[in-house]
Scaffold this motif. Structure first.
Motif, PDB file in Angstrom:
ATOM      1  N   CYS A 110     152.441 -25.375 -18.652  1.00  0.00           N
ATOM      2  CA  CYS A 110     151.733 -24.046 -18.387  1.00  0.00           C
ATOM      3  C   CYS A 110     152.495 -23.351 -17.652  1.00  0.00           C
ATOM      4  CB  CYS A 110     150.399 -24.326 -17.831  1.00  0.00           C
ATOM      5  SG  CYS A 110     149.335 -25.631 -18.690  1.00  0.00           S
ATOM      6  N   PHE A 111     152.883 -21.979 -17.971  1.00  0.00           N
ATOM      7  CA  PHE A 111     153.548 -21.038 -17.282  1.00  0.00           C
ATOM      8  C   PHE A 111     152.706 -19.691 -16.974  1.00  0.00           C
ATOM      9  CE2 PHE A 111     156.638 -23.573 -19.815  1.00  0.00           C
ATOM     10  CZ  PHE A 111     157.709 -23.438 -19.107  1.00  0.00           C
ATOM     11  N   SER A 112     153.043 -19.213 -15.899  1.00  0.00           N
ATOM     12  CA  SER A 112     152.469 -17.721 -15.397  1.00  0.00           C
ATOM     13  C   SER A 112     153.477 -16.755 -15.719  1.00  0.00           C
ATOM     14  CB  SER A 112     152.167 -17.916 -13.847  1.00  0.00           C
ATOM     15  OG  SER A 112     151.881 -16.622 -13.378  1.00  0.00           O
ATOM     16  N   ILE A 141     151.179 -20.865 -26.900  1.00  0.00           N
ATOM     17  CA  ILE A 141     149.491 -20.151 -27.102  1.00  0.00           C
ATOM     18  C   ILE A 141     149.831 -19.263 -25.812  1.00  0.00           C
ATOM     19  CG2 ILE A 141     147.192 -20.416 -27.441  1.00  0.00           C
ATOM     20  CD1 ILE A 141     149.417 -23.494 -27.702  1.00  0.00           C
ATOM     21  N   ALA A 142     149.977 -17.995 -26.002  1.00  0.00           N
ATOM     22  CA  ALA A 142     149.700 -16.882 -24.804  1.00  0.00           C
ATOM     23  C   ALA A 142     148.152 -16.852 -24.535  1.00  0.00           C
ATOM     24  CB  ALA A 142     150.269 -15.730 -25.408  1.00  0.00           C
ATOM     25  N   VAL A 143     148.057 -16.382 -23.367  1.00  0.00           N
ATOM     26  CA  VAL A 143     146.829 -16.182 -22.606  1.00  0.00           C
ATOM     27  C   VAL A 143     147.021 -15.155 -21.683  1.00  0.00           C
ATOM     28  CG1 VAL A 143     145.760 -18.639 -23.117  1.00  0.00           C
ATOM     29  CG2 VAL A 143     146.899 -18.119 -21.057  1.00  0.00           C
ATOM     30  N   SER A 167     144.509 -19.552 -16.553  1.00  0.00           N
ATOM     31  CA  SER A 167     143.933 -19.888 -17.905  1.00  0.00           C
ATOM     32  C   SER A 167     144.804 -20.769 -18.934  1.00  0.00           C
ATOM     33  CB  SER A 167     143.752 -18.525 -18.612  1.00  0.00           C
ATOM     34  OG  SER A 167     142.925 -17.538 -17.760  1.00  0.00           O
ATOM     35  N   ALA A 168     145.939 -20.812 -18.396  1.00  0.00           N
ATOM     36  CA  ALA A 168     146.754 -21.718 -19.235  1.00  0.00           C
ATOM     37  C   ALA A 168     146.470 -23.150 -18.885  1.00  0.00           C
ATOM     38  CB  ALA A 168     148.164 -21.388 -19.160  1.00  0.00           C
ATOM     39  N   GLY A 195     150.215 -15.506 -19.146  1.00  0.00           N
ATOM     40  CA  GLY A 195     150.411 -16.848 -19.115  1.00  0.00           C
ATOM     41  C   GLY A 195     150.694 -17.421 -20.429  1.00  0.00           C
ATOM     42  N   ILE A 196     150.976 -18.818 -20.526  1.00  0.00           N
ATOM     43  CA  ILE A 196     151.272 -19.500 -21.783  1.00  0.00           C
ATOM     44  C   ILE A 196     151.132 -20.727 -21.703  1.00  0.00           C
ATOM     45  CG2 ILE A 196     153.687 -19.528 -21.643  1.00  0.00           C
ATOM     46  CD1 ILE A 196     153.702 -18.554 -24.830  1.00  0.00           C
ATOM     47  N   VAL A 197     150.873 -21.528 -22.568  1.00  0.00           N
ATOM     48  CA  VAL A 197     150.900 -23.080 -22.799  1.00  0.00           C
ATOM     49  C   VAL A 197     151.752 -23.283 -23.845  1.00  0.00           C
ATOM     50  CG1 VAL A 197     149.452 -24.985 -23.356  1.00  0.00           C
ATOM     51  CG2 VAL A 197     148.271 -23.102 -22.287  1.00  0.00           C
TER      52      VAL A 197
END
Length: 373
Positions: A178-180, A54-56, A61-62, A194-196
């Motif tokens: 969680c990634f940045s 799920i991209a954010v 935010s992730a 970012g993404i979860v």
């Protein structure tokens, strides 16, 4: 000069592909979420061996949405480390929960797993191990503790794209990862992102709604959500760059090996790769008690450096209300006083000028080693 990171050099190397991808988005006029973001979610989740992505809009935010999806809120406690970028702790605060710190292991700089259990209380709901500098935390004992106490494990993998723990890609090891995609990361956007990733369909569904105003469908708001959507241009850029991540990672690892050789006799402490770890060297951090002097020497040699991080979170004024004092986490505090980050990016040795100046690093470190001990 050897820059700490050279984003322009990387852009030049893939310019045609990037420009084509961006222009395609501009022509589509679909600028938020959209096809490229959806495809990035699928491709990056698959890259991490996870079911869902799920991209954010940011890595922070992730973390925030991962915590909310796991049910973390007011009155809860979340265990993490004080030696990290402040976003790890800020995301906990956003939920109304309280961060509880555990000191780091002095060799890996990741959470000291032997100290986790004594930090658990009846209010503890989650653990956030930080894969600092691109090296995974020791996940097996963390997961074992989490299972015994019924805790959620959220991996802060903001600096660890492509890293592995015992052969498994980070992000897919805990309940959520969680990634940045901040520009300087191993996989960086040309802006924020970012993404979860997760294998839990309920977490994925909740995060999808939370990032887009809590909508289950347009104008039907199930949850009190946020505007944490990823821009389509960033999705397109990241899809191009993801294809190069393996090669860039191996280049980083090669540069790290070269640093290890150059600094072997310098009496500064070089990174230790843990036996369970596939390190991806977002940061190549050496350690010396004479950091300021070494930084001056390298600056004179036109070599840029950084410090990650000079003040642990428990000593930051913003978190003084947590009640921690100097001396509470001696390993984190010592590392904050001594670590120094050397230039690290995939293209580091591509130019003749850069290779010449690489030799000056060797000369500075070895010829002046007596001044650093």
């Amino acid at each position: 000069m050897i820059p700490f990171v050279d984003l322009k050099e990387q852009y030049i190397s893939i310019k045609d592909e990037i420009d084509t991808a961006v222009l395609k988005v501009l022509e589509s006029t679909q600028y938020v979420l959209g096809e490229d973001v959806t495809n990035l979610e699928v491709e990056f989740a698959e890259y991490c061996d996870a079911e869902y992505g799920i991209a954010v809009n940011t890595g922070t935010s992730a973390l925030h949405l991962a915590l909310l999806a796991a049910g973390i809120g007011v009155g809860d406690e979340v265990i993490t480390v004080p030696f990290t970028f402040i976003a790890t702790v800020a995301a906990i605060s956003y939920t109304g929960a309280s961060p509880v710190f555990v000191d780091i292991d002095p060799v890996s700089y990741t959470i000291d797993v032997t100290q986790i259990e004594k930090a658990i209380t009846e209010r503890t709901k989650a653990i956030i191990p930080v894969h600092l500098y691109g090296q995974p935390a020791d996940m097996e004992p963390i997961l074992e503790i989490a299972r015994r106490y019924g805790l959620v494990v959220i991996e802060d993998a903001a600096q660890a794209h492509r890293a592995e723990y015992q052969g498994q890609r980070v992000g897919s090891i805990g309940d959520l990862g969680c990634f940045s995609f901040y520009p300087g990361k191993n996989l960086g956007a040309y802006g924020e992102g970012g993404i979860v990733v997760t294998n839990n369909p309920e977490y994925a569904s909740t995060i999808q709604m939370l990032r887009d105003w809590g909508q289950a469908s347009r104008y039907h708001h199930i949850l009190r959500g946020y505007n944490y959507r990823m821009d389509s241009i960033q999705g397109a850029i990241l899809r191009v760059k993801l294809r190069y991540l393996d090669a860039w990672t191996e280049a980083r690892r090669s540069h790290a090996a070269r640093y290890d050789q150059l600094l072997a006799d310098s009496k500064v402490l070089t990174p230790t790769v843990m036996p369970y770890s596939h390190h991806v060297y977002h940061i190549y951090a050496i350690r010396t008690s004479k950091r300021e002097r070494l930084q001056q020497i390298l600056s004179q040699q036109r070599i840029q450096t950084g410090i990650h991080y000079p003040v642990p979170v428990h000593l930051q004024p913003a978190y003084a209300d947590l009640g921690y004092q100097r001396g509470d986490f001696p390993q984190a505090e010592a590392a904050a006083q001594e670590v120094l980050s050397l230039p690290m990016f995939a293209e580091l040795t591509q130019s003749y000028k850069c290779r010449l100046q690489w030799l000056s690093l060797q000369q500075s470190a070895i010829k002046r080693r007596k001044k650093l001990t």
